[in-house]
Every structure is written in C-alpha cells, then in structure tokens.
Design an enzyme around this catalytic site. Structure first.
Site, mmCIF file in Angstrom:
data_model
loop_
_atom_site.group_PDB
_atom_site.id
_atom_site.type_symbol
_atom_site.label_atom_id
_atom_site.label_comp_id
_atom_site.label_asym_id
_atom_site.label_seq_id
_atom_site.Cartn_x
_atom_site.Cartn_y
_atom_site.Cartn_z
ATOM 1 N N ASN A 1 1.059 -1.190 0.054
ATOM 2 C CA ASN A 1 -0.121 0.161 0.114
ATOM 3 C C ASN A 1 0.975 0.944 0.045
ATOM 4 O O ASN A 1 1.586 1.584 0.923
ATOM 5 C CB ASN A 1 -0.887 0.002 1.436
ATOM 6 C CG ASN A 1 -1.780 1.230 1.399
ATOM 7 O OD1 ASN A 1 -1.672 2.026 0.507
ATOM 8 N ND2 ASN A 1 -2.223 1.247 2.639
ATOM 9 N N TRP A 2 0.881 1.917 -1.159
ATOM 10 C CA TRP A 2 1.563 3.179 -1.245
ATOM 11 C C TRP A 2 1.303 4.163 -0.820
ATOM 12 O O TRP A 2 1.951 5.381 -0.863
ATOM 13 C CB TRP A 2 2.363 3.332 -2.807
ATOM 14 C CG TRP A 2 3.312 1.878 -3.357
ATOM 15 C CD1 TRP A 2 3.898 1.041 -2.492
ATOM 16 C CD2 TRP A 2 3.502 1.801 -4.690
ATOM 17 N NE1 TRP A 2 4.346 0.136 -3.430
ATOM 18 C CE2 TRP A 2 4.190 0.498 -4.690
ATOM 19 C CE3 TRP A 2 3.270 2.542 -5.809
ATOM 20 C CZ2 TRP A 2 4.714 -0.119 -6.013
ATOM 21 C CZ3 TRP A 2 3.575 1.850 -6.950
ATOM 22 C CH2 TRP A 2 4.311 0.596 -7.033
ATOM 23 N N LYS A 3 0.072 4.503 -0.264
ATOM 24 C CA LYS A 3 -0.525 5.452 0.414
ATOM 25 C C LYS A 3 -0.238 6.667 -0.481
ATOM 26 O O LYS A 3 -0.227 6.707 -1.693
ATOM 27 C CB LYS A 3 -0.014 5.823 1.734
ATOM 28 C CG LYS A 3 -0.135 4.051 2.654
ATOM 29 C CD LYS A 3 -0.042 4.295 3.848
ATOM 30 C CE LYS A 3 -0.111 3.224 4.792
ATOM 31 N NZ LYS A 3 -0.131 3.338 6.210
ATOM 32 N N HIS B 1 -9.625 1.375 5.024
ATOM 33 C CA HIS B 1 -8.294 1.456 5.790
ATOM 34 C C HIS B 1 -8.626 2.463 7.003
ATOM 35 O O HIS B 1 -9.386 3.313 6.871
ATOM 36 C CB HIS B 1 -7.254 1.901 4.805
ATOM 37 C CG HIS B 1 -5.874 1.734 5.411
ATOM 38 N ND1 HIS B 1 -5.537 2.716 6.372
ATOM 39 C CD2 HIS B 1 -4.934 0.903 5.363
ATOM 40 C CE1 HIS B 1 -4.207 2.477 6.521
ATOM 41 N NE2 HIS B 1 -3.873 1.398 5.883
ATOM 42 N N GLU C 1 -6.745 4.793 8.011
ATOM 43 C CA GLU C 1 -6.520 6.162 7.856
ATOM 44 C C GLU C 1 -7.882 6.518 7.125
ATOM 45 O O GLU C 1 -8.163 7.990 7.481
ATOM 46 C CB GLU C 1 -5.408 6.124 6.853
ATOM 47 C CG GLU C 1 -4.005 5.940 7.672
ATOM 48 C CD GLU C 1 -2.845 5.179 6.886
ATOM 49 O OE1 GLU C 1 -2.888 5.408 5.756
ATOM 50 O OE2 GLU C 1 -1.920 4.667 7.643
ATOM 51 N N GLU D 1 -5.466 -5.341 10.510
ATOM 52 C CA GLU D 1 -4.733 -4.212 10.669
ATOM 53 C C GLU D 1 -4.947 -3.479 12.097
ATOM 54 O O GLU D 1 -5.762 -2.558 12.055
ATOM 55 C CB GLU D 1 -4.568 -3.241 9.486
ATOM 56 C CG GLU D 1 -4.406 -3.675 8.081
ATOM 57 C CD GLU D 1 -3.840 -2.763 7.492
ATOM 58 O OE1 GLU D 1 -2.702 -2.904 6.554
ATOM 59 O OE2 GLU D 1 -4.212 -1.607 7.309
ATOM 60 N N GLY E 1 2.190 2.027 10.970
ATOM 61 C CA GLY E 1 3.380 3.034 10.877
ATOM 62 C C GLY E 1 3.964 3.510 12.086
ATOM 63 O O GLY E 1 4.544 4.175 12.177
ATOM 64 N N SER F 1 3.341 -2.368 10.512
ATOM 65 C CA SER F 1 4.500 -2.677 10.356
ATOM 66 C C SER F 1 5.120 -4.063 10.354
ATOM 67 O O SER F 1 6.125 -4.293 10.664
ATOM 68 C CB SER F 1 5.004 -2.158 12.013
ATOM 69 O OG SER F 1 4.702 -0.874 12.477
ATOM 70 N N GLY G 1 2.535 -1.187 4.546
ATOM 71 C CA GLY G 1 2.681 0.163 4.040
ATOM 72 C C GLY G 1 4.271 0.668 3.862
ATOM 73 O O GLY G 1 4.683 0.423 2.865
ATOM 74 N N GLY G 2 4.774 1.197 4.802
ATOM 75 C CA GLY G 2 5.943 1.746 4.794
ATOM 76 C C GLY G 2 7.066 1.047 4.075
ATOM 77 O O GLY G 2 7.695 1.311 3.390
HETATM 78 P P1 PGA Z 1 2.647 0.157 7.728
HETATM 79 O O1 PGA Z 1 1.066 0.184 7.020
HETATM 80 O O2 PGA Z 1 3.195 -1.250 7.040
HETATM 81 O O3 PGA Z 1 3.447 1.387 7.440
HETATM 82 O O4 PGA Z 1 2.428 -0.028 9.368
HETATM 83 C C1 PGA Z 1 0.448 -0.837 6.773
HETATM 84 C C2 PGA Z 1 -1.097 -0.290 6.320
HETATM 85 O O5 PGA Z 1 -1.281 0.795 6.590
HETATM 86 O O6 PGA Z 1 -1.464 -1.020 5.394
#
Ligand code: PGA
Length: 250
Positions: free
Chosen positions: A10-12, A95, A97, A167, A173, A213, A234-235
């Site tokens: 997930n490149w956000k 998600h 976010e 999640e 994050g 994470s 994500g990251g």
């Molecule tokens: P993260 O994000 O790996 O940076 O914790 C995961 C996500 O939001 O899908």
C-alpha cells in the site's frame, strides 16, 4: 486447497506517477518467489500507468479506495468502473486512515464493498482495533462490528474472492507489530466469524492478511502462522528491497 499467500504493498500518498511506474517495474523485474501473489496499490493518479507497466507480469494492481457510485457529478471521486478500466483488479476498502481522517464508517465501507464487487474488483476489507480497545479487551467486538457492518446484506455466493486485512490501528506506521500469536488469534476469530456469518467454505477460502509494521525482519514469524495468509505492507513497500525481502521471507 491451501490458500495462496498474498503480499500487497500500500503506497498510500507517496510516489509520483513516474516514481510509481519505476517502483512497479523494479518489483516485477526483481521478483523471484512465484509461489505467492503480489499486488501494489499506487495513488489513483498512477493506477493506469502502473497497470500498463505491469501488464504481462504476475504483479497485480489495487486502488486504495473507491467511491460507491459508478459515475456522475461527484467532484474529486473515482468509482469502480473507472478503476477497473484503469487496469486495477483489487481495491482496498475501509483502511483505518480512511476511517480516521475521512469519516469513513462501517456503513460507507459496506457501500464501497458492494460497489467494488459490482465493478468486478476484489475488495480488500480492512478491519482492526485501536490500542484503547485492545486494552479494554474489546478487540473481538470491534472486529465483529466492522465485519458485520461492511458485509451487511452480502451472500456467500457474491463475495467475489473477498480478502480481509487485519490491521490493528496501533501497529500501523508505528513500528509496533502485533506478535505472531496476537495476529494469529485475531485472524482465527475473523475466520470463525466468516464461518458463522456465511459458511465454512467461505471461511476456508477467504484470505486474511496481516497489516501493521510488517518488515523483512518480522515477516517470517507472522507469515508462518496458520491463519495468516499474507501481508498488507505500508512503509516497507516503498522500498523495493524491503518489499521483496518480505516476499522472499515466505
Ligand atoms: P505500515 O502500514 O506497514 O506502514 O504499518 C500498513 C498499512 O497501513 O496498510
């Protein structure tokens, strides 16, 4: 049949169109492990270019969100048919976010799941508890209400390969990942809920990804759990070596 593992990046809101195409190309070129499904989710802006770069490779493309109406006067929104036409096969829904910053609810997640299925997109439905909820021992209640809300009115036959991503909000994050045992326990709960709400076949077939994470160093511990069918990253998905390191950990 065993569930095939899926690693999704997930490149956000990172990467320009050019950077997204470059990263997608690197993932496809350097991918060695063909025993797993791999998917990347660039910004909506880069969907078409990334899908075109990845055509003919095993790497699939997901949108990070969709609006529930197909077309119309909805300034700033992107609907399922447009996403499908851009070349994506999957879409991330609900998600944390989106829930935190854009007021998304269980109801709107449900509208998006239905719209995704109608457009022929596989929904990746995100669920997960906040830290305060885990501390109050409310994890299962939160997961149940998020699942029930987003899948209200759905029948077993119409789930279109639905994927669930567990999640925990406190792990996204933050560098704090759920322990493999915590993840496995939550996944087992989600799977038992799917069996109760739909049937055993759905529960057995549905892939449940862990997200929060995930890094090359903790991937093997999480991904070898019996109920963990992959990861939503994500990251670490923004760096080709970290992302491939997670894929190679399987
Ligand atoms: P993260 O994000 O790996 O940076 O914790 C995961 C996500 O939001 O899908």
């Amino acid at each position: 049949m065993a569930r095939r593992k899926l690693i999704a990046g997930n490149w956000k809101m990172h990467k320009t169109v050019a950077e997204s195409v470059g990263l997608a190309g690197q993932v496809a070129t350097e991918l060695k492990n063909r025993q797993v499904d791999v998917l990347v989710a660039p910004t909506a802006l880069a969907l078409a270019a990334v899908a075109s770069r990845l055509a003919g490779t095993p790497v699939m493309v997901a949108a990070q969100n969709l609006f529930w109406e197909d077309h119309g006067a909805y300034t700033g929104e992107v609907g399922g048919p447009l996403i499908r036409a851009a070349g994506a096969s999957h879409v991330i829904i609900g998600h944390s976010e989106r829930r935190q910053f854009f007021g998304e609810s269980e109801k709107t997640a449900g509208l998006r799941v239905a719209a995704a299925l109608a457009a022929g997109l596989v929904p990746i439905l995100c669920v997960g508890e906040a830290l305060a909820e885990r501390e109050k021992d409310q994890t299962e209640g939160v997961l149940e209400s998020q699942l029930a809300g987003a899948l209200a009115g759905m029948g077993a036959a119409g789930l279109g390969g639905l994927i669930v991503a567990y999640e925990p909000v406190w792990a996204i994050g933050t560098g704090l990942n759920a322990s493999p045992e915590q993840a496995n326990q939550a996944h087992a709960f989600i799977r038992s809920w799917l069996a109760y709400r739909f049937d055993k076949k759905v529960a057995k077939a549905t892939r449940i990804l862990y997200g929060g994470s995930v890094k090359p160093a903790n991937a093997a511990g999480l991904l070898t759990q019996s109920e963990v069918d992959g990861a939503l990253v994500g990251g670490a998905s923004l760096n080709v070596h970290d992302f491939l390191g997670i894929i190679e950990a399987i």
